[in-house]
Enzyme design. Sequence first.
Site, PDB file in Angstrom:
ATOM      1  N   CYS A  64       0.827  -1.209   0.000  1.00  0.00           N
ATOM      2  CA  CYS A  64       0.000   0.000   0.000  1.00  0.00           C
ATOM      3  C   CYS A  64       0.861   1.260   0.000  1.00  0.00           C
ATOM      4  O   CYS A  64       0.346   2.373  -0.018  1.00  0.00           O
ATOM      5  CB  CYS A  64      -0.922   0.014   1.211  1.00  0.00           C
ATOM      6  SG  CYS A  64      -1.891  -1.483   1.359  1.00  0.00           S
ATOM      7  N   CYS A  76      -2.507   9.118   5.769  1.00  0.00           N
ATOM      8  CA  CYS A  76      -1.233   9.127   6.498  1.00  0.00           C
ATOM      9  C   CYS A  76      -1.479   9.419   7.971  1.00  0.00           C
ATOM     10  O   CYS A  76      -0.849   8.818   8.850  1.00  0.00           O
ATOM     11  CB  CYS A  76      -0.283  10.181   5.934  1.00  0.00           C
ATOM     12  SG  CYS A  76       0.154   9.930   4.215  1.00  0.00           S
TER      13      CYS A  76
END
Lengths: 403, 131
Positions: free
Chosen positions: B37, B106
């Site tokens: 990912c 994030c």
Amino acid sequence: MNKPIYMDYNATTPVDPRVLEAMLPYFRGQFGNAASKSHAFGWTAEKAVDKGREQLATVIGCDPSEILWTSGATEGNNIAIIGAARMYGEKNKHIITCKTEHKAVVDPCKYLETQGFEVTWLDPDMTGRVSADQVREALRDDTMLVSIMYANNEIGTVHPIEEIGAACKERSVLFHTDATQAFGKLPIDVDAMNISVLTMSAHKVYGPKGVGGLFVRKRNPRVRLQPVVYGGGQERGMRSGTLNVPGIVGCGMAAELAFSEMKQEGERLTGMRDRLWAGLNDRLPEITLNGHPTHRLPNTLNVSFKYIEGESLMMGISDIAVSSGSACTSASLEPSYVLRAMGVGDDIAHSSIRISLGRFNTDEEITFAIDALVEAVNKLRELSPLYEMAQEGIDISKVQWKA
Amino acid sequence: MPYSDKVVDHYRNPRNVGALDKNAKNVGTGVVGAPECGDVMKLQIQVDENDRIVDAKFKTFGCGSAIASSSLATEWVKGKTIDEALTIKNTDIVEELALPPVKIHCSVLAEDAIRAAIADIQKKKNGAAGG
């Protein structure tokens, strides 16, 4: 040495000063519409457009009347694929292409899949190459079109275009090639290569953005394409719209320059590119070259730096403009579909950057790029939990990740 | 897309990079994300007898925003108790670093990393108490 340094020439190129000079008069005094047949303004514009056509025709080995002007490669590819489907797709509804084509080929093909066409998506080998035999095996009696790019934009791999052209000719199937990246870097001969339709774009070869050429074969055999945009019937009815005269002048000039300097420039670029790769490979362990080792554009270097992520690497070399994945999709978080089609794992694909060199790069810049990349990679590896695990002897591919 | 000054600062001068002994009883380790990912974060915390986080370290594979999010997370958890650290939300990180929408994941990963490190230390403590 000026910074930032541009090393993303496969995305676009600056206009060569010689090209710009040639274009300028056509913005000012000589602004006529090339379709105006009744006065000198129009005649001057038409003459300029015809000169551009001759320049472009000369470098690919066709007749000037076989060149259509477009707004660039995306439009060219759309006219080629959708135009052919509308013209010949009544009976023959099969198309052959490759998974690593540019989106401007992939998406028209996907659109045609929704319109009753069947598309064979060839798998490239691990270097990104498809073979003429793969095309031969995929050809059917109802194949309407084969569309295979000359060279890939992300990895630079060059397909065996002449052999693929021959395979298409054996079965009298239309052969389109998107030559956007190869144009000006590799020789093109539309007859020897049996190309029916060829796409090019000016801004990849130091011409202006917003203009390109489409070769559409007129004889042996004649190719006809239905228009995608309807209007004034310019360009033999296949591409309506007022011609971009300054752009066309620039496109013709850019093509002429690129081909006249191709051999010398190709050797210079190959030298710089190979020195860059050697410099990185000597100083950094666990890096891989993506693409074909030899059948590759002279300017393109796509590298994966294991254990670090491409975007963070680009941030670490902010004085150098490169790209991760293809520039068109860098906004998305998906790893490159081109690398994925070649069988590169998603983790390695996330670790890749594309460096594409061009006319204005210097040896000094290559040295700077090697140092900057080595420093950034070492810093990021110190920061990488994957690198730490690898140092501890853990096989990352066997770890169960909690994503 | 240009990065905010704070992201650039954390990227250039990451705080608390490194590793703590993952086998130590007073160290909790959280590893979240996956290489496929494009993001893996490892965040470690060291606690004292009062469950206060006295040290934190991280390592991150990911984009500049992922590095900055985890660097910031280590800064924020240091000095907090475990309960206080659990109140850190990804939205706080988004705000502090001015992350654009495509980079919100994030901050989510950084929050997950804090929670995973805390879960690890709690497991160790419960295990010690039970045994």
